[in-house]
Write a protein that holds these residues in place. Structure first.
Motif, PDB file in Angstrom:
ATOM      1  N   ARG A  71       0.817  -1.214   0.000  1.00 38.29           N
ATOM      2  CA  ARG A  71       0.000   0.000   0.000  1.00 38.29           C
ATOM      3  C   ARG A  71       0.847   1.259   0.000  1.00 38.29           C
ATOM      4  O   ARG A  71       0.452   2.281  -0.506  1.00 38.29           O
ATOM      5  CB  ARG A  71      -0.923   0.032   1.207  1.00 38.29           C
ATOM      6  N   GLY A  72       2.025   1.196   0.614  1.00 38.72           N
ATOM      7  CA  GLY A  72       2.893   2.369   0.679  1.00 38.72           C
ATOM      8  C   GLY A  72       3.748   2.548  -0.549  1.00 38.72           C
ATOM      9  O   GLY A  72       4.590   3.432  -0.594  1.00 38.72           O
ATOM     10  N   LEU A  73       3.540   1.739  -1.574  1.00 37.52           N
ATOM     11  CA  LEU A  73       4.353   1.795  -2.782  1.00 37.52           C
ATOM     12  C   LEU A  73       3.503   2.163  -3.989  1.00 37.52           C
ATOM     13  O   LEU A  73       2.317   1.848  -4.048  1.00 37.52           O
ATOM     14  CB  LEU A  73       5.018   0.433  -3.030  1.00 37.52           C
ATOM     15  N   TRP A  74       4.137   2.839  -4.937  1.00 39.33           N
ATOM     16  CA  TRP A  74       3.504   3.123  -6.214  1.00 39.33           C
ATOM     17  C   TRP A  74       4.236   2.337  -7.281  1.00 39.33           C
ATOM     18  O   TRP A  74       5.461   2.220  -7.267  1.00 39.33           O
ATOM     19  CB  TRP A  74       3.568   4.606  -6.534  1.00 39.33           C
ATOM     20  N   THR A  75       3.506   1.813  -8.237  1.00 35.41           N
ATOM     21  CA  THR A  75       4.087   1.004  -9.304  1.00 35.41           C
ATOM     22  C   THR A  75       4.613   1.905 -10.405  1.00 35.41           C
ATOM     23  O   THR A  75       3.935   2.817 -10.856  1.00 35.41           O
ATOM     24  CB  THR A  75       3.036   0.039  -9.877  1.00 35.41           C
ATOM     25  N   VAL A  76       5.840   1.617 -10.835  1.00 33.22           N
ATOM     26  CA  VAL A  76       6.490   2.380 -11.894  1.00 33.22           C
ATOM     27  C   VAL A  76       6.576   1.488 -13.128  1.00 33.22           C
ATOM     28  O   VAL A  76       6.994   0.341 -13.041  1.00 33.22           O
ATOM     29  CB  VAL A  76       7.908   2.810 -11.467  1.00 33.22           C
ATOM     30  N   THR A  77       6.162   2.009 -14.258  1.00 37.33           N
ATOM     31  CA  THR A  77       6.282   1.264 -15.509  1.00 37.33           C
ATOM     32  C   THR A  77       7.028   2.142 -16.501  1.00 37.33           C
ATOM     33  O   THR A  77       6.480   3.096 -17.027  1.00 37.33           O
ATOM     34  CB  THR A  77       4.904   0.904 -16.087  1.00 37.33           C
ATOM     35  N   SER A  78       8.283   1.827 -16.742  1.00 37.14           N
ATOM     36  CA  SER A  78       9.064   2.619 -17.683  1.00 37.14           C
ATOM     37  C   SER A  78       9.281   1.887 -18.996  1.00 37.14           C
ATOM     38  O   SER A  78       9.587   2.492 -19.999  1.00 37.14           O
ATOM     39  CB  SER A  78      10.409   2.996 -17.063  1.00 37.14           C
ATOM     40  N   ALA A  79       9.157   0.591 -18.994  1.00 35.36           N
ATOM     41  CA  ALA A  79       9.278  -0.204 -20.210  1.00 35.36           C
ATOM     42  C   ALA A  79       8.104  -1.182 -20.235  1.00 35.36           C
ATOM     43  O   ALA A  79       7.485  -1.442 -19.205  1.00 35.36           O
ATOM     44  CB  ALA A  79      10.600  -0.960 -20.218  1.00 35.36           C
ATOM     45  N   PRO A  80       7.784  -1.747 -21.385  1.00 36.29           N
ATOM     46  CA  PRO A  80       6.606  -2.618 -21.456  1.00 36.29           C
ATOM     47  C   PRO A  80       6.646  -3.812 -20.510  1.00 36.29           C
ATOM     48  O   PRO A  80       5.637  -4.186 -19.952  1.00 36.29           O
ATOM     49  CB  PRO A  80       6.604  -3.086 -22.914  1.00 36.29           C
ATOM     50  N   ARG A  81       7.802  -4.422 -20.311  1.00 37.05           N
ATOM     51  CA  ARG A  81       7.862  -5.620 -19.469  1.00 37.05           C
ATOM     52  C   ARG A  81       8.517  -5.358 -18.121  1.00 37.05           C
ATOM     53  O   ARG A  81       8.754  -6.290 -17.368  1.00 37.05           O
ATOM     54  CB  ARG A  81       8.600  -6.715 -20.211  1.00 37.05           C
ATOM     55  N   LEU A  82       8.839  -4.112 -17.814  1.00 38.84           N
ATOM     56  CA  LEU A  82       9.509  -3.790 -16.563  1.00 38.84           C
ATOM     57  C   LEU A  82       8.497  -3.230 -15.577  1.00 38.84           C
ATOM     58  O   LEU A  82       7.825  -2.244 -15.856  1.00 38.84           O
ATOM     59  CB  LEU A  82      10.620  -2.763 -16.795  1.00 38.84           C
ATOM     60  N   LEU A  83       8.378  -3.871 -14.440  1.00 36.37           N
ATOM     61  CA  LEU A  83       7.522  -3.383 -13.359  1.00 36.37           C
ATOM     62  C   LEU A  83       8.374  -3.213 -12.117  1.00 36.37           C
ATOM     63  O   LEU A  83       9.121  -4.119 -11.738  1.00 36.37           O
ATOM     64  CB  LEU A  83       6.396  -4.376 -13.065  1.00 36.37           C
ATOM     65  N   ALA A  84       8.276  -2.070 -11.503  1.00 35.75           N
ATOM     66  CA  ALA A  84       9.012  -1.802 -10.275  1.00 35.75           C
ATOM     67  C   ALA A  84       8.086  -1.022  -9.345  1.00 35.75           C
ATOM     68  O   ALA A  84       7.050  -0.519  -9.757  1.00 35.75           O
ATOM     69  CB  ALA A  84      10.274  -0.995 -10.575  1.00 35.75           C
ATOM     70  N   ALA A  85       8.479  -0.951  -8.097  1.00 39.06           N
ATOM     71  CA  ALA A  85       7.689  -0.199  -7.119  1.00 39.06           C
ATOM     72  C   ALA A  85       8.598   0.801  -6.437  1.00 39.06           C
ATOM     73  O   ALA A  85       9.758   0.510  -6.145  1.00 39.06           O
ATOM     74  CB  ALA A  85       7.069  -1.139  -6.098  1.00 39.06           C
ATOM     75  N   HIS A 146       2.482   4.074 -12.809  1.00 38.59           N
ATOM     76  CA  HIS A 146       1.482   3.306 -13.561  1.00 38.59           C
ATOM     77  C   HIS A 146       0.131   4.013 -13.541  1.00 38.59           C
ATOM     78  O   HIS A 146      -0.505   4.186 -14.576  1.00 38.59           O
ATOM     79  CB  HIS A 146       1.365   1.895 -12.982  1.00 38.59           C
ATOM     80  N   SER A 147      -0.329   4.394 -12.383  1.00 37.38           N
ATOM     81  CA  SER A 147      -1.547   5.199 -12.274  1.00 37.38           C
ATOM     82  C   SER A 147      -1.184   6.428 -11.446  1.00 37.38           C
ATOM     83  O   SER A 147      -1.183   6.378 -10.218  1.00 37.38           O
ATOM     84  CB  SER A 147      -2.681   4.413 -11.627  1.00 37.38           C
ATOM     85  N   PRO A 148      -0.839   7.536 -12.113  1.00 38.24           N
ATOM     86  CA  PRO A 148      -0.362   8.700 -11.378  1.00 38.24           C
ATOM     87  C   PRO A 148      -1.429   9.265 -10.455  1.00 38.24           C
ATOM     88  O   PRO A 148      -2.604   9.311 -10.812  1.00 38.24           O
ATOM     89  CB  PRO A 148       0.001   9.704 -12.471  1.00 38.24           C
ATOM     90  N   PRO A 149      -1.031   9.671  -9.260  1.00 34.10           N
ATOM     91  CA  PRO A 149      -2.013  10.241  -8.321  1.00 34.10           C
ATOM     92  C   PRO A 149      -2.438  11.634  -8.767  1.00 34.10           C
ATOM     93  O   PRO A 149      -1.739  12.308  -9.515  1.00 34.10           O
ATOM     94  CB  PRO A 149      -1.233  10.293  -7.004  1.00 34.10           C
ATOM     95  N   ARG A 150      -3.613  12.024  -8.295  1.00 33.13           N
ATOM     96  CA  ARG A 150      -4.077  13.383  -8.573  1.00 33.13           C
ATOM     97  C   ARG A 150      -3.197  14.352  -7.808  1.00 33.13           C
ATOM     98  O   ARG A 150      -2.762  14.068  -6.690  1.00 33.13           O
ATOM     99  CB  ARG A 150      -5.530  13.548  -8.156  1.00 33.13           C
ATOM    100  N   LEU A 151      -2.969  15.493  -8.385  1.00 37.11           N
ATOM    101  CA  LEU A 151      -2.090  16.496  -7.789  1.00 37.11           C
ATOM    102  C   LEU A 151      -2.916  17.690  -7.344  1.00 37.11           C
ATOM    103  O   LEU A 151      -3.745  18.202  -8.105  1.00 37.11           O
ATOM    104  CB  LEU A 151      -1.028  16.931  -8.804  1.00 37.11           C
ATOM    105  N   ARG A 152      -2.691  18.101  -6.116  1.00 35.83           N
ATOM    106  CA  ARG A 152      -3.366  19.284  -5.582  1.00 35.83           C
ATOM    107  C   ARG A 152      -2.297  20.204  -5.021  1.00 35.83           C
ATOM    108  O   ARG A 152      -1.600  19.847  -4.063  1.00 35.83           O
ATOM    109  CB  ARG A 152      -4.343  18.879  -4.489  1.00 35.83           C
ATOM    110  N   VAL A 153      -2.139  21.375  -5.619  1.00 39.72           N
ATOM    111  CA  VAL A 153      -1.123  22.338  -5.216  1.00 39.72           C
ATOM    112  C   VAL A 153      -1.820  23.559  -4.638  1.00 39.72           C
ATOM    113  O   VAL A 153      -2.663  24.165  -5.284  1.00 39.72           O
ATOM    114  CB  VAL A 153      -0.221  22.749  -6.403  1.00 39.72           C
ATOM    115  N   THR A 154      -1.454  23.913  -3.404  1.00 45.66           N
ATOM    116  CA  THR A 154      -1.981  25.098  -2.750  1.00 45.66           C
ATOM    117  C   THR A 154      -0.808  26.006  -2.421  1.00 45.66           C
ATOM    118  O   THR A 154       0.111  25.597  -1.706  1.00 45.66           O
ATOM    119  CB  THR A 154      -2.723  24.729  -1.449  1.00 45.66           C
ATOM    120  N   VAL A 155      -0.835  27.226  -2.959  1.00 42.43           N
ATOM    121  CA  VAL A 155       0.222  28.197  -2.705  1.00 42.43           C
ATOM    122  C   VAL A 155      -0.407  29.356  -1.956  1.00 42.43           C
ATOM    123  O   VAL A 155      -1.329  29.997  -2.453  1.00 42.43           O
ATOM    124  CB  VAL A 155       0.872  28.681  -4.019  1.00 42.43           C
ATOM    125  N   ARG A 156       0.116  29.629  -0.762  1.00 44.39           N
ATOM    126  CA  ARG A 156      -0.401  30.727   0.063  1.00 44.39           C
ATOM    127  C   ARG A 156       0.725  31.700   0.365  1.00 44.39           C
ATOM    128  O   ARG A 156       1.863  31.280   0.594  1.00 44.39           O
ATOM    129  CB  ARG A 156      -0.965  30.192   1.378  1.00 44.39           C
TER     130      ARG A 156
END
Length: 184
Positions: A71-85, A146-156
């Motif tokens: 759960r604390g990892l995000w999957t990275v896909t940089s090549a078709p057969r390469l999966l990393a976290a 692999h599934s990028p998270p939504r980004l929320r930027v708040t500048v104050r």
């Protein structure tokens, strides 16, 4: 394990339905299993051992369901057969560094969850709202998640916020800092 259990249960159900609908006898393996189950009772050693194994598998499945796993990892896909976290903290620190490198940004706090990254930045001078969001989005795109998270930027604005943009690095900036006639 679930596939094996599903195939076994499905084959028993299919054989039972076929035997009842067509009037033919059940398959030999089905009849042998039923015969074995009727001859052994709960006080037999074999039944006790099988019950202990089934109980241990049940505890294992509950533990797998409760423990966090990846759960604390995000999957990275940089090549078709390469999966990393990659760990969430690594991506958070990359986003923090890129937003902090934006001109006019002071303090930066980044928090990442499974589906969202929240960036809170303090504005020291100028108006780099768009630039800080683009810097954070650029880092997320470069990470190839692999599934990028939504980004929320708040500048104050910070307490010492100055509306003027950053002074350019030129000789005119040094001379214009003194009022006319106050140069020494």
């Amino acid at each position: 394990m679930a596939v094996t259990g599903g195939l076994g249960s499905g084959s028993v159900a299919l054989d039972t339905i076929a035997a009842h609908m067509t009037g033919r006898p059940v398959a030999p393996w089905h009849a042998a299993t039923l015969r074995w189950l009727t001859t052994y009772g709960p006080d037999d050693v074999q039944v006790t051992v099988m019950a202990a194994v089934a109980g241990a598998l049940g505890v294992l499945l509950v533990a797998l369901a409760v423990l966090p796993g990846r759960r604390g990892l995000w999957t990275v896909t940089s090549a078709p057969r390469l999966l990393a976290a990659v760990d969430r903290d690594v991506v958070e620190s990359l986003v923090r560094a890129s937003v902090a490198a934006t001109a006019g940004i002071g303090t930066v706090r980044v928090r990442g969850s499974r589906r969202r990254i929240t960036v809170r930045a303090g504005l020291r001078f100028g108006d780099p709202r768009v630039a800080s969001a683009e810097a954070a989005r650029g880092v997320l795109d470069a990470c190839c998640l692999h599934s990028p998270p939504r980004l929320r930027v708040t500048v104050r604005p910070d307490a010492l916020w100055d509306r003027r943009p950053a002074p350019p690095d030129s000789d005119d900036a040094r001379t214009s800092a003194f009022p006319q006639g106050a140069e020494s």
